[in-house]
Design a protein around this motif. Structure first.
Motif, PDB file in Angstrom:
ATOM      1  N   SER A  69     -11.079  -4.616  -1.142  1.00  0.00           N
ATOM      2  CA  SER A  69     -10.465  -4.185   0.110  1.00  0.00           C
ATOM      3  C   SER A  69     -10.789  -5.205   1.188  1.00  0.00           C
ATOM      4  O   SER A  69     -11.736  -5.985   1.068  1.00  0.00           O
ATOM      5  CB  SER A  69     -10.960  -2.796   0.536  1.00  0.00           C
TER       6      SER A  69
ATOM      7  N   SER B 110     -19.174   4.516   5.330  1.00  0.00           N
ATOM      8  CA  SER B 110     -19.086   3.254   4.603  1.00  0.00           C
ATOM      9  C   SER B 110     -20.469   2.847   4.106  1.00  0.00           C
ATOM     10  O   SER B 110     -21.500   3.299   4.615  1.00  0.00           O
ATOM     11  CB  SER B 110     -18.520   2.149   5.504  1.00  0.00           C
TER      12      SER B 110
ATOM     13  N   ARG C 178     -16.782  -6.112  -7.879  1.00  0.00           N
ATOM     14  CA  ARG C 178     -16.450  -5.952  -6.471  1.00  0.00           C
ATOM     15  C   ARG C 178     -16.367  -7.314  -5.795  1.00  0.00           C
ATOM     16  O   ARG C 178     -16.998  -8.278  -6.233  1.00  0.00           O
ATOM     17  CB  ARG C 178     -17.505  -5.114  -5.770  1.00  0.00           C
TER      18      ARG C 178
ATOM     19  N   GLU D 108      -5.745  -4.130  -1.508  1.00  0.00           N
ATOM     20  CA  GLU D 108      -6.743  -3.125  -1.880  1.00  0.00           C
ATOM     21  C   GLU D 108      -6.417  -2.595  -3.265  1.00  0.00           C
ATOM     22  O   GLU D 108      -5.251  -2.484  -3.649  1.00  0.00           O
ATOM     23  CB  GLU D 108      -6.745  -1.968  -0.873  1.00  0.00           C
TER      24      GLU D 108
ATOM     25  N   ASN E 177     -17.725  -0.970   1.904  1.00  0.00           N
ATOM     26  CA  ASN E 177     -16.560  -0.241   1.412  1.00  0.00           C
ATOM     27  C   ASN E 177     -16.698   1.241   1.730  1.00  0.00           C
ATOM     28  O   ASN E 177     -17.811   1.744   1.972  1.00  0.00           O
ATOM     29  CB  ASN E 177     -16.412  -0.424  -0.096  1.00  0.00           C
TER      30      ASN E 177
ATOM     31  N   ARG F 129      -8.298   0.566  -6.009  1.00  0.00           N
ATOM     32  CA  ARG F 129      -9.379   1.556  -6.081  1.00  0.00           C
ATOM     33  C   ARG F 129      -8.990   2.673  -7.039  1.00  0.00           C
ATOM     34  O   ARG F 129      -7.856   2.746  -7.528  1.00  0.00           O
ATOM     35  CB  ARG F 129      -9.638   2.143  -4.698  1.00  0.00           C
TER      36      ARG F 129
ATOM     37  N   ILE G  74     -13.980   1.807  -4.829  1.00  0.00           N
ATOM     38  CA  ILE G  74     -13.167   0.703  -4.306  1.00  0.00           C
ATOM     39  C   ILE G  74     -13.628  -0.598  -4.942  1.00  0.00           C
ATOM     40  O   ILE G  74     -14.806  -0.942  -4.911  1.00  0.00           O
ATOM     41  CB  ILE G  74     -13.265   0.643  -2.775  1.00  0.00           C
TER      42      ILE G  74
END
Length: 658
Positions: free
Chosen positions: A280, A227, A257, A161, A265, A163, A277
């Motif tokens: 992930s 989310s 992304r 991950e 996300n 971010r 983010i």
């Protein structure tokens, strides 16, 4: 260049104390801090860490959480693991070198860099990480982006991950907004802790037993309820009522992304916390965690994203701050790619290319004499791979658009490089890939003409369940247990985001499992949204076996039928399929364990897409009533299960369902 201010409703106003918004940008550097300011805001960064320690705006000295340590306010972070280590290492990225990249009256861009060296061995992630911050003249906000580089020959590692996180003042920011129909007053962080909060099945989900705001008593708070798919995750943030201030995270492009437009996300959640983010594994599992092996070279730009601040007059409807943030988001998207981001790794518009064409669908069992328009198809470019590989691709850039009603598509601002063109069409199963790899060079404007997708099809449809749209949203989603409700999602299109609805299956089917009869049952009321395990009174879980019952007038001997099962999500599950023999020791089809989406627990309605194409011998079928048994045998957890997207039985010839 100077950043244009947006046009906003009349009751929105410039911050108190602002004079001439056209005054220049100033940078002040000390041994501990770097301060960048225009006449709208003041951004304070730790030196040389590059942590956002303070944001001064609209008469408030600091919008960041002053009760937190300075390195826990606004920061870039990464989760990574050395080879062979499954547990991720959480690392707040702190720079070791500060540089002013550019400074004049119109703009300041600064850099905080941290680089791996051999003496660190496996104790630090083997990357060069360059965090950039930009403040423009007349701009009510600041930009941040990062350039990550793994040098050839450096150690292997996995990336789980990365971010940017911002933690705002909890005494001011109480209202969160991420969509027109997803905004509310949120609990306080202490409401999640005992005795005010009671943890439920996992740490993220908490029942608010005695919250500081009594109106929230009895609700469930869980960050995964907020989310959002990448394609809709453009702006979200928080509103303070005293003074009236909005703090927003705007993402003008999805290109950096991973996982494509449907990847989900996190956004904003209790804290008050606001996230951007970039990568992930949520709603996907290990498939979306890139592994860098054999010393491979890799470099990628994450962002820029924009932290936008706005304010309104006393007594003004705070929802106007949200409306203004949406206007600003549209403006940011219109000037992408930014011409003011100065890293040579961030390609400007003249360095990028475009591609266009038209996608058609050929399915002779729907229309045998002409092709269909691929209306609203998702068409995109991603790194070369197999058809559908884009949803698991996690190292490069992706560029997507939605086709017009006639299947025409136009993808612009593509970073120069090598790609495949991919697509999928709502209403049809499977994935399209253009046969020829594409090289995009600076200034290219490539027209591909008409492309034809032939979705999987062996024979006519005898029956079908659901809609092939990579989601289980059309199936039956129950009301939540009244004791575990988030009131935001009552009578909401996203009702599947309620906590604990997986437990309602055992209440609906306490003694036996779901039976669906073709021609009688309705998938919107009779097909549960997820095939989950059935909870017993002993708090254990039984595997579930669903039945599909259907009538065939006759069976064509010595022929092959086709059973197609499109899966919208799977979590440590398996699918066993048996035809007319529930007790057959060896199933006619066995997927084995697949999927680590964890979508059931995280209140999603889809994760990764899977398509199983099962050959069905005519010897397995009978004239008259038939039964397909769908068994999900893994029962160690309530969250092991399958979300179906669409199921279809095809005949071998021109056989019709009676």
């Amino acid at each position: 260049m100077a950043k244009l201010r947006s046009l906003v409703p009349c009751c929105l106003c410039p911050p108190r104390g602002a004079v001439d918004a056209m005054d220049g940008v100033k940078v002040e550097v000390s041994s501990r801090y770097v301060v960048i300011k225009n006449d709208i805001l003041e951004l304070t960064l730790s030196n040389p860490d590059g942590i956002v320690t303070g944001v001064r705006y609209n008469g408030v000295d600091n919008l960041m959480e002053v009760l937190n340590r300075e390195d826990n306010r606004g920061y870039w972070d990464i989760v990574w693991n050395p080879p062979g280590q499954r547990t991720g290492i959480f690392d707040v990225i702190k720079g070791t070198e500060f540089r002013i990249i550019h400074h004049d009256d119109n703009q300041a861009e600064v850099s905080f860099t941290r680089s791996w060296d051999p003496s660190q061995g496996g104790k630090a992630v083997p990357l060069i990480m360059d965090k950039r911050f930009i403040v423009l003249r007349g701009s009510s906000g600041f930009y941040t982006y990062g350039i990550y580089e793994h040098k050839e020959g450096w150690p292997d590692f996995g990336l789980g991950e990365t971010r940017v996180a911002f933690k705002l003042r909890k005494d001011k920011f109480h209202c969160m907004a991420m969509a027109d129909d997803r905004q509310r007053v949120m609990p306080m962080p202490e409401d999640r802790l005992p005795p005010r909060g009671q943890q439920l099945a996992y740490p993220e989900a908490v029942l608010l037993v005695d919250p500081t705001n009594p109106q929230l008593r009895g609700e469930v708070d869980d960050k995964y309820q907020y989310s959002c798919e990448n394609q809709y995750n453009n702006v979200h943030g928080w509103i303070s009522s005293d003074p009236s201030i909005g703090f927003w995270q705007i993402t003008p492009s999805d290109e950096f992304r991973t996982g494509g437009p449907l990847k989900q996300n996190l956004t904003s959640h209790v804290g008050p916390t606001m996230l951007a983010i970039f990568l992930s594994s949520h709603y996907a599992g290990e498939d979306l965690s890139p592994k860098f092996t054999n010393g491979e070279y890799w470099k990628k730009v994450h962002g820029p994203v924009f932290m936008y601040l706005n304010s309104s007059q006393d007594g003004c409807d705070p929802s106007l701050l949200w409306e203004d943030a949406k206007v600003q988001m549209v403006m940011e998207k219109s000037i992408w790619p930014y011409d003011f981001a100065l890293s040579e790794d961030f390609q400007k518009i003249e360095q990028r290319g475009c591609i266009s064409g038209r996608l058609l669908v050929r399915d002779r069992y729907i229309k045998d004499d002409e092709d269909l328009y691929a209306t609203s198809a998702y068409v995109g470019l991603a790194l070369p791979g197999e058809a559908g590989s884009w949803q698991r691709e996690c190292k490069g850039y992706q560029f997507w658009c939605r086709a017009d009603a006639d299947g025409s598509f136009y993808i612009k601002n593509i970073v120069a490089g090598n790609y495949n063109l991919y697509a999928w069409v709502p209403g049809f199963i499977g994935d399209y890939k253009f046969d020829t790899p594409l090289t995009i060079s600076s200034g290219d404007d490539i027209y591909l003409g008409d492309l034809v997708y032939e979705p999987p099809r062996d024979g006519p449809t005898l029956w079908e369940i659901g809609i092939p749209d990579r989601s289980a949203a059309e199936f039956y989603v129950p009301d939540p247990n009244p004791n575990y409700v988030n009131r935001l999602f009552i009578n909401h299109p996203d009702r599947f985001r309620q906590y604990g609805i997986w437990e309602r299956y055992a209440e609906l089917y306490p003694d036996s499992d779901l039976v669906y009869t073709i021609g009688e049952s309705n998938y919107s009321t009779d097909w549960f949204y997820a095939q989950v395990n059935r909870r017993t009174d002993q708090n254990t879980y039984l595997p579930s076996t669903w039945q599909i019952r259907f009538n065939l007038d006759s069976v064509k001997p010595n022929s092959t039928y086709k059973f197609r099962v499109a899966v919208a999500s799977s979590t440590l599950a398996a699918l066993e399929v048996r035809f007319n023999d529930q007790d057959r020791p060896v199933p006619h089809f066995n997927s084995r364990m697949f999927g680590r989406d964890n979508t059931i627990a995280r209140h999603g309605i889809h994760g990764l897409y899977w398509l199983f194409n099962i050959d069905v011998s005519s010897a397995w079928l009978v004239g008259g009533m038939n039964t397909i048994y769908l068994k999900q045998p893994r029962n160690q957890s309530p969250f092991q299960g399958i979300m179906y997207d669409y199921l279809r039985l095809e005949g071998p010839g021109c056989q019709l369902l009676t």
